[in-house]
Write an enzyme that holds these catalytic residues in place. Structure first.
Site, PDB file in Angstrom:
ATOM      1  N   CYS A 101      35.142  39.383  48.603  1.00 11.88           N
ATOM      2  CA  CYS A 101      36.221  39.524  49.583  1.00 11.88           C
ATOM      3  C   CYS A 101      37.585  39.422  48.912  1.00 11.88           C
ATOM      4  CB  CYS A 101      36.071  38.483  50.687  1.00 11.88           C
ATOM      5  SG  CYS A 101      34.544  38.697  51.631  1.00 11.88           S
ATOM      6  N   THR A 102      37.694  38.582  47.900  1.00  9.41           N
ATOM      7  CA  THR A 102      38.957  38.458  47.168  1.00  9.41           C
ATOM      8  C   THR A 102      39.241  39.739  46.393  1.00  9.41           C
ATOM      9  OG1 THR A 102      38.739  36.060  47.012  1.00  9.41           O
ATOM     10  CG2 THR A 102      40.193  37.130  45.409  1.00  9.41           C
TER      11      THR A 102
END
Length: 150
Positions: free
Chosen positions: A44-45
């Site tokens: 997600c980062t």
């Protein structure tokens, strides 16, 4: 499941600062709406940082980027500050938009089955119609793939 050509489901969700953001606020612009499982996880980062790095290019194409997860506003605020994310992050703990867009699905992890957000992206045209529907996207290539398709 949603398909291209369908009206984008409307929602109003709080952003990281507590402001309520309705999808209808973006009529007249393209919207890149992406759903992701969780703030500050590796995939997600990488996905969020990729969108942030291409934000100028999205803006040149009259597109706004909006990320949605079920994380809290406070979590979004820390996530945005930590990684310098200049786009809108919306909090959906009640799964309102997450369910409307069909991204709350069964997931298997290490042989265990549970429900969760399937990483998915949607391109919504200037009139609120789904232009592109992408379920189960890859974190590392999603932003560039969407940009190339605009």
């Amino acid at each position: 499941m949603l398909e291209a050509g369908m009206p984008a489901p409307e929602f109003s969700l709080p952003d990281k600062d507590g402001n309520i953001v309705p999808l209808s606020d973006f009529k007249g612009k393209k919207v890149v709406l992406y759903f992701y499982p969780r703030d500050n996880t590796a995939g997600c980062t990488r996905q969020a940082v990729a969108f942030a790095g291409l934000l100028d290019e999205f803006e040149k194409k009259n597109a706004v980027v909006i990320g949605v997860s079920k994380d809290s506003q406070a979590s979004h605020q820390k996530f945005a500050e930590k990684h310098g994310l200049p786009f809108i992050l919306l909090s959906d703990p009640e799964l309102d938009a997450i369910q409307k867009y069909g991204v709350w699905q069964e997931k298997k992890l290490y042989g265990k089955v549970n429900m969760g957000v399937v990483r998915s992206s949607f391109v919504i045209d200037e009139n609120g119609i789904l232009e592109r529907v992408m379920y189960k996207v890859k974190a590392d290539t999603n932003a560039k793939e969407i940009l190339d398709g605009l």
